[in-house]
Design a protein around this motif. Structure first.
Motif, PDB file in Angstrom:
ATOM      1  N   VAL A 350      -0.495  -0.417  -1.955  1.00 45.04           N
ATOM      2  CA  VAL A 350       0.090   0.819  -2.478  1.00 45.04           C
ATOM      3  C   VAL A 350       0.294   0.722  -3.986  1.00 45.04           C
ATOM      4  O   VAL A 350       0.071   1.682  -4.738  1.00 45.04           O
ATOM      5  CB  VAL A 350       1.421   1.121  -1.761  1.00 45.04           C
ATOM      6  CG1 VAL A 350       2.174   2.247  -2.465  1.00 45.04           C
ATOM      7  CG2 VAL A 350       1.152   1.497  -0.298  1.00 45.04           C
ATOM      8  N   ARG A 353      -2.607   1.592  -5.933  1.00 50.81           N
ATOM      9  CA  ARG A 353      -3.057   2.974  -5.774  1.00 50.81           C
ATOM     10  C   ARG A 353      -2.101   3.939  -6.482  1.00 50.81           C
ATOM     11  O   ARG A 353      -1.905   5.077  -6.048  1.00 50.81           O
ATOM     12  CB  ARG A 353      -3.162   3.308  -4.289  1.00 50.81           C
ATOM     13  CG  ARG A 353      -4.176   2.450  -3.566  1.00 50.81           C
ATOM     14  CD  ARG A 353      -4.045   2.542  -2.059  1.00 50.81           C
ATOM     15  NE  ARG A 353      -4.395   3.847  -1.538  1.00 50.81           N
ATOM     16  CZ  ARG A 353      -4.299   4.181  -0.243  1.00 50.81           C
ATOM     17  NH1 ARG A 353      -3.846   3.295   0.624  1.00 50.81           N
ATOM     18  NH2 ARG A 353      -4.631   5.400   0.153  1.00 50.81           N
ATOM     19  N   PHE A 357      -1.964   8.039  -5.733  1.00 48.70           N
ATOM     20  CA  PHE A 357      -0.812   8.745  -5.173  1.00 48.70           C
ATOM     21  C   PHE A 357      -0.113   9.634  -6.202  1.00 48.70           C
ATOM     22  O   PHE A 357       0.411  10.699  -5.875  1.00 48.70           O
ATOM     23  CB  PHE A 357       0.186   7.739  -4.589  1.00 48.70           C
ATOM     24  CG  PHE A 357      -0.322   7.055  -3.340  1.00 48.70           C
ATOM     25  CD1 PHE A 357      -0.815   7.784  -2.274  1.00 48.70           C
ATOM     26  CD2 PHE A 357      -0.315   5.674  -3.236  1.00 48.70           C
ATOM     27  CE1 PHE A 357      -1.289   7.162  -1.137  1.00 48.70           C
ATOM     28  CE2 PHE A 357      -0.774   5.044  -2.096  1.00 48.70           C
ATOM     29  CZ  PHE A 357      -1.271   5.786  -1.042  1.00 48.70           C
ATOM     30  N   LYS A 361       0.362  13.672  -5.785  1.00 45.48           N
ATOM     31  CA  LYS A 361       1.647  14.355  -5.952  1.00 45.48           C
ATOM     32  C   LYS A 361       1.555  15.446  -7.002  1.00 45.48           C
ATOM     33  O   LYS A 361       2.190  16.508  -6.887  1.00 45.48           O
ATOM     34  CB  LYS A 361       2.726  13.339  -6.324  1.00 45.48           C
ATOM     35  CG  LYS A 361       3.228  12.513  -5.138  1.00 45.48           C
ATOM     36  CD  LYS A 361       4.528  11.803  -5.487  1.00 45.48           C
ATOM     37  CE  LYS A 361       5.146  11.199  -4.251  1.00 45.48           C
ATOM     38  NZ  LYS A 361       6.467  10.618  -4.531  1.00 45.48           N
ATOM     39  N   SER A 367       6.339  14.026  -0.862  1.00 48.63           N
ATOM     40  CA  SER A 367       6.510  12.593  -0.593  1.00 48.63           C
ATOM     41  C   SER A 367       6.300  12.263   0.878  1.00 48.63           C
ATOM     42  O   SER A 367       5.725  11.208   1.217  1.00 48.63           O
ATOM     43  CB  SER A 367       7.911  12.142  -1.023  1.00 48.63           C
ATOM     44  OG  SER A 367       8.077  12.275  -2.417  1.00 48.63           O
ATOM     45  N   VAL A 370       2.632  11.816   1.642  1.00 44.13           N
ATOM     46  CA  VAL A 370       2.118  10.539   1.125  1.00 44.13           C
ATOM     47  C   VAL A 370       2.564   9.402   2.052  1.00 44.13           C
ATOM     48  O   VAL A 370       1.776   8.506   2.393  1.00 44.13           O
ATOM     49  CB  VAL A 370       2.620  10.296  -0.317  1.00 44.13           C
ATOM     50  CG1 VAL A 370       2.222   8.902  -0.786  1.00 44.13           C
ATOM     51  CG2 VAL A 370       2.071  11.361  -1.259  1.00 44.13           C
ATOM     52  N   ALA A 475       5.360   4.160  -1.787  1.00 39.29           N
ATOM     53  CA  ALA A 475       4.506   5.265  -2.241  1.00 39.29           C
ATOM     54  C   ALA A 475       5.322   6.527  -2.492  1.00 39.29           C
ATOM     55  O   ALA A 475       5.030   7.303  -3.421  1.00 39.29           O
ATOM     56  CB  ALA A 475       3.426   5.539  -1.195  1.00 39.29           C
TER      57      ALA A 475
END
Length: 488
Positions: A350, A353, A357, A361, A367, A370, A475
């Motif tokens: 995570v 990434r 992410f 967003k 959230s 995700v 995340a």
């Protein structure tokens, strides 16, 4: 959309997904293997208890043997006529009860009347020591002394005869000891004969409660070359062999089975038994029934299968302890480590990434969406690891079953009846003449139950949820600004 994105992300990160799945698979496989081996140990121990305890028997009632009183030592004594003709064969049987102090047969009814007792049956354990052989009388001969020598008593100084001397003679006797169990022929499903099956001939019938018939154990019959239809004697009483019995598992230490009344006559124990076999109405209430019997029938010793299990030693006991203690803790440690590794790897993935992410967003993903994406990926990894772990665990259990390592179980004395032989505390034919232990060889298997598979599947899901929860939490805390900074 969720499925498409999930498939694309997993295919992009095949190595990371495989590492996470393999970590979980190893932990799950170890859990399955340890559980299966433990189940095999339990099955092996149950076989030992059944072979020594009695099929369908939940507990037994005995009474410890009292110490000898007065000048009685309890040692065998045989009297022979030493003046018999030379070479004349002599034989004597000594029949004694063994395994504990005799109980009145009426106690069987009292035990059966206790709350929680489904049925009870009495049995008598005897030991027969047979001594046979012959004496050979010696001959007295006189020796002649030489000239000029002092003669012995009755002899002269010169040329007299010497002291008479006995030459030759002696005795040659063979000692054979074997065990006899008196069986209640009306209830053969409970008692000493319940752990054996008739391989040749027939078993007792209810009409033979006092008949001079016998069933012999396979090993004893083979050793002495007895077959169905032949007759043998105990203390001069002839018994016709009507059947040969083989133990269902292990090795029985009973050599001869007789109707209970005949055994009582042989052992001079009219209306006496040495062991009462008990079957409870509910196996979960055995401890309660044990307490009730001990309270209401004083002076007796009640032994259950749990008591007997405590006396089992040997490689079976050692392996069982290892599987229970070391194996269980090792599988827990490996599983926890696998969960932590999966969680850390997911969290690390995570972190790499951030741009992805953050951009999602910025495009409007909340959230929770995700988090759901990360948890979904982790769940797939967990299920993949669970499938691999189940395959590895089942394979390992199959290998153990195929190899079938031999384990030895030794049953020591429970202390209740003054001998060995299972929960009978000295039940029919279960005691050795000394404190020797009864040894049984058992082939170990590793059965995989549906419960074990369900446990593995649950662990796989739990592993995926734990890893996904950590990764999803990380995340969900990312902000779109993080993605812009990483681009810059």
């Amino acid at each position: 959309m969720f499925g498409i994105y999930l498939k694309r992300e997993l295919s992009r990160r095949k190595k990371a997904a495989l590492v996470i799945a393999l970590g979980l698979a190893l932990g799950i496989a170890l859990v399955i293997t340890v559980n299966s081996v433990s189940a095999g140990m339990q099955q092996a121990q149950d076989k030992v208890l059944k072979s020594l305890y009695g099929l369908g028997t939940d507990m037994t009632v005995t009474k410890a043997r009292a110490a000898p009183t007065g000048n009685s030592s309890g040692r065998p004594k045989f009297d022979f006529d030493a003046k018999a003709d030379s070479g004349k064969s002599q034989s004597s049987d000594r029949v004694t009860t063994q395994g504990g102090q005799s109980l009145k047969s009426s106690l069987v009814t009292r035990v059966a009347a206790q709350k929680g007792v489904a049925s009870a049956v009495g049995a008598l354990s005897l030991n027969v020591t047979k001594v046979d052989g012959s004496f050979t009388q010696g001959k007295a001969k006189s020796s002649t002394s030489g000239s000029g020598q002092q003669g012995g008593p009755g002899g002269g100084r010169n040329g007299g005869t010497g002291t008479p001397q006995v030459q030759g003679g002696g005795a040659s006797f063979d000692v054979n000891s074997y065990s006899v169990a008196g069986v209640d022929v009306t209830r053969q499903d409970l008692g000493p004969l319940a752990t054996s099956k008739i391989t040749t001939g027939t078993t007792f019938t209810s009409a033979q409660s006092d008949a001079k018939v016998a069933v012999l154990a396979t090993a004893y019959a083979k050793e002495n070359k007895y077959t169905v239809g032949k007759t043998f004697k105990i203390s001069g009483t002839p018994y016709k062999i009507i059947g040969i019995a083989a133990p269902d598992s292990g090795e029985s230490t009973t050599d001869v089975y007789l109707p209970l009344k005949q055994a009582q006559t042989l052992g001079d124990a009219k209306n006496k038994v040495t062991t009462i076999y008990v079957k409870a109405t509910d196996s979960k209430q055995i401890d309660t029934v044990k307490a009730a019997v001990q309270k209401n029938i004083s002076g007796t010793t009640v032994t259950t299968s749990a008591d007997l299990a405590d006396t089992v030693s040997g490689s079976l006991s050692t392996a069982s302890n290892l599987a229970t203690s070391v194996g269980t803790w090792l599988s827990i440690a490996v599983l926890v480590a696998a969960f932590l590794v999966a969680a850390l790897l997911t969290s690390s993935a995570v972190s790499r990434r951030v741009r992805e992410f953050g951009t999602l967003k910025a495009l409007g993903w909340p959230s929770r969406r995700v988090t759901r994406q990360v948890v979904g990926e982790s769940m797939v990894n967990g299920l993949l690891g669970g499938a691999l772990g189940i395959a590895l665990g089942v394979g390992a259990a199959a290998v153990v079953t195929a190899i079938s390592p031999k384990l030895t179980a030794q049953l020591g004395s429970t202390g209740g009846g003054g001998g060995t032989g299972g929960p009978v505390g000295g039940g029919p034919g279960r005691q050795a003449a000394s404190a020797a232990r009864n040894t049984v060889d058992i082939a170990l298997s590793a059965p995989v139950s549906v419960t074990t598979i369900a446990l593995a599947a649950g662990l796989a899901i739990a592993g995926g949820l734990i890893a996904g929860a950590m990764g999803g939490w990380r995340a969900s805390r990312m902000r779109p600004a993080d993605a812009l900074r990483s681009v810059a």
